[in-house]
Design an enzyme around this catalytic site. Structure first.
Site, PDB file in Angstrom:
ATOM      1  N   HIS A 166       0.838  -1.196   0.000  1.00  0.00           N
ATOM      2  CA  HIS A 166       0.000   0.000   0.000  1.00  0.00           C
ATOM      3  C   HIS A 166       0.874   1.248   0.000  1.00  0.00           C
ATOM      4  O   HIS A 166       1.855   1.342   0.729  1.00  0.00           O
ATOM      5  CB  HIS A 166      -0.902   0.004   1.239  1.00  0.00           C
ATOM      6  CG  HIS A 166      -2.085   0.915   1.109  1.00  0.00           C
ATOM      7  ND1 HIS A 166      -1.977   2.291   1.128  1.00  0.00           N
ATOM      8  CD2 HIS A 166      -3.410   0.639   0.967  1.00  0.00           C
ATOM      9  CE1 HIS A 166      -3.175   2.822   1.003  1.00  0.00           C
ATOM     10  NE2 HIS A 166      -4.069   1.846   0.895  1.00  0.00           N
ATOM     11  N   GLY A 201       3.522  22.666  10.268  1.00  0.00           N
ATOM     12  CA  GLY A 201       4.858  22.114  10.318  1.00  0.00           C
ATOM     13  C   GLY A 201       5.811  22.704   9.303  1.00  0.00           C
ATOM     14  O   GLY A 201       5.445  23.535   8.474  1.00  0.00           O
ATOM     15  N   ARG A 223       8.967  22.412   6.304  1.00  0.00           N
ATOM     16  CA  ARG A 223       9.131  21.760   5.010  1.00  0.00           C
ATOM     17  C   ARG A 223      10.144  20.613   5.090  1.00  0.00           C
ATOM     18  O   ARG A 223      11.080  20.539   4.297  1.00  0.00           O
ATOM     19  CB  ARG A 223       9.582  22.774   3.964  1.00  0.00           C
ATOM     20  CG  ARG A 223       8.499  23.764   3.520  1.00  0.00           C
ATOM     21  CD  ARG A 223       9.075  24.720   2.488  1.00  0.00           C
ATOM     22  NE  ARG A 223       8.079  25.609   1.933  1.00  0.00           N
ATOM     23  CZ  ARG A 223       7.353  25.363   0.846  1.00  0.00           C
ATOM     24  NH1 ARG A 223       7.527  24.212   0.198  1.00  0.00           N
ATOM     25  NH2 ARG A 223       6.476  26.237   0.397  1.00  0.00           N
ATOM     26  N   HIS A 280       9.172  14.322   9.343  1.00  0.00           N
ATOM     27  CA  HIS A 280       9.723  13.775  10.584  1.00  0.00           C
ATOM     28  C   HIS A 280      10.750  12.706  10.193  1.00  0.00           C
ATOM     29  O   HIS A 280      10.518  11.926   9.273  1.00  0.00           O
ATOM     30  CB  HIS A 280       8.593  13.156  11.405  1.00  0.00           C
ATOM     31  CG  HIS A 280       8.998  12.683  12.754  1.00  0.00           C
ATOM     32  ND1 HIS A 280       9.706  11.513  12.947  1.00  0.00           N
ATOM     33  CD2 HIS A 280       8.798  13.212  14.002  1.00  0.00           C
ATOM     34  CE1 HIS A 280       9.914  11.333  14.239  1.00  0.00           C
ATOM     35  NE2 HIS A 280       9.380  12.346  14.902  1.00  0.00           N
ATOM     36  N   PRO A 281      11.900  12.636  10.850  1.00  0.00           N
ATOM     37  CA  PRO A 281      12.971  11.728  10.402  1.00  0.00           C
ATOM     38  C   PRO A 281      12.620  10.250  10.387  1.00  0.00           C
ATOM     39  O   PRO A 281      13.220   9.487   9.627  1.00  0.00           O
ATOM     40  CB  PRO A 281      14.109  12.016  11.387  1.00  0.00           C
ATOM     41  CG  PRO A 281      13.464  12.679  12.557  1.00  0.00           C
ATOM     42  CD  PRO A 281      12.308  13.444  12.003  1.00  0.00           C
ATOM     43  N   THR A 282      11.653   9.826  11.189  1.00  0.00           N
ATOM     44  CA  THR A 282      11.257   8.412  11.171  1.00  0.00           C
ATOM     45  C   THR A 282       9.773   8.213  10.893  1.00  0.00           C
ATOM     46  O   THR A 282       9.367   7.121  10.478  1.00  0.00           O
ATOM     47  CB  THR A 282      11.588   7.726  12.515  1.00  0.00           C
ATOM     48  OG1 THR A 282      10.914   8.414  13.580  1.00  0.00           O
ATOM     49  CG2 THR A 282      13.086   7.729  12.767  1.00  0.00           C
ATOM     50  N   ALA A 283       8.954   9.233  11.098  1.00  0.00           N
ATOM     51  CA  ALA A 283       7.498   9.078  10.969  1.00  0.00           C
ATOM     52  C   ALA A 283       6.916   9.779   9.752  1.00  0.00           C
ATOM     53  O   ALA A 283       5.713   9.691   9.507  1.00  0.00           O
ATOM     54  CB  ALA A 283       6.805   9.583  12.238  1.00  0.00           C
ATOM     55  N   GLY A 284       7.727  10.487   8.961  1.00  0.00           N
ATOM     56  CA  GLY A 284       7.257  11.083   7.728  1.00  0.00           C
ATOM     57  C   GLY A 284       6.295  12.234   7.917  1.00  0.00           C
ATOM     58  O   GLY A 284       6.562  13.170   8.675  1.00  0.00           O
TER      59      GLY A 284
END
Length: 244
Positions: free
Chosen positions: A96, A177, A179, A182-186
């Protein structure tokens, strides 16, 4: 990853698991992770956890809840925070399309709720998610702030791997937020939409060109039927492809 997993009715101390292990096993830490993410929806008399539906091939879990708007809003924010800690998109793979640990959060107006009220809740949740977790948020569907943000597939295009470059484009600044994902959560999309019916069509072939052509023919974005979204998926362990 080939396991079939259904989480059944909520009980006093949790909920039932119905698991078909196939040729593999589910690790205890996977079950614990799912429980932690859905924990904010449990044991709250003003929220009913309707279903938790993980899919191994899609590597995606759909959670459906019903309840008091303010209580649901608080629980959703808490759950997103837990998912942000638990899921690392840098190692996530699945059939997905996705752009974040919490890919999308739709709010649906039902009994005694209006679209306008759901729009406000969506904005409040989006603002809180950025402020609490530094997770960029796009508002979509009825809550969209620009025409190019109404469609979730348009926002999701490029997926997690391409989101860093996408957010640099002038038209793709998040509604809440910075531009940068998030480094691990997108990133995530939050908004009000009407109910939809989602289903998959299994095709007796492994040729991915077949579902691609069918999806292109029927989805609205490429000239097909109004309100229809569609895409191809490859289910390798079962030996077939899907239109989803």
């Amino acid at each position: 990853p080939q396991a079939k997993f259904w989480v059944g009715p909520v009980v006093e101390e949790g909920f039932y698991y119905d698991i078909d292990l196939g040729d593999d096993v589910i690790r205890d830490e996977d079950l614990a992770k799912i429980e932690r993410i859905v924990a904010p929806y449990k044991n709250n008399p003003k929220i009913k956890l309707l279903s938790v539906e993980p899919d191994a091939n899609y590597n995606r879990t759909v959670v459906t809840v019903l309840g008091d708007p303010e209580e649901v809003k608080k629980a959703v924010i808490e759950s997103i925070g837990i998912a942000t800690k638990e899921i690392d998109m840098n190692v996530h793979k699945g059939e997905h399309k996705r752009m974040g640990a919490t890919d999308v959060v739709p709010f649906l107006p039902i009994q005694e709720m209006t679209t306008e009220e759901c729009n406000e809740i969506s904005k409040e949740v989006g603002k809180a998610v950025w402020e609490k977790f530094q997770l960029p948020v796009f508002l979509y569907e009825s809550t969209a702030t620009a025409p190019n943000r109404v469609s979730l597939p348009d926002i999701r295009k490029g997926e997690y791997e391409g989101m860093a470059e996408k957010l640099k484009q002038p038209e793709w600044a998040p509604d809440f937020g910075e531009r940068a994902p998030h480094p691990t959560a997108g990133v995530t999309a939050i908004g009000c939409r009407m109910p939809l019916i989602a289903f998959n069509i299994n095709l007796a072939t492994t040729d991915m060109d077949v579902p691609k052509e069918i999806a292109k023919a029927i989805r609205f974005s490429s000239g097909g039927f109004r309100f229809i979204q569609a895409g191809p998926a490859e289910i390798l362990d079962k030996g077939f492809v899907q239109v989803t």
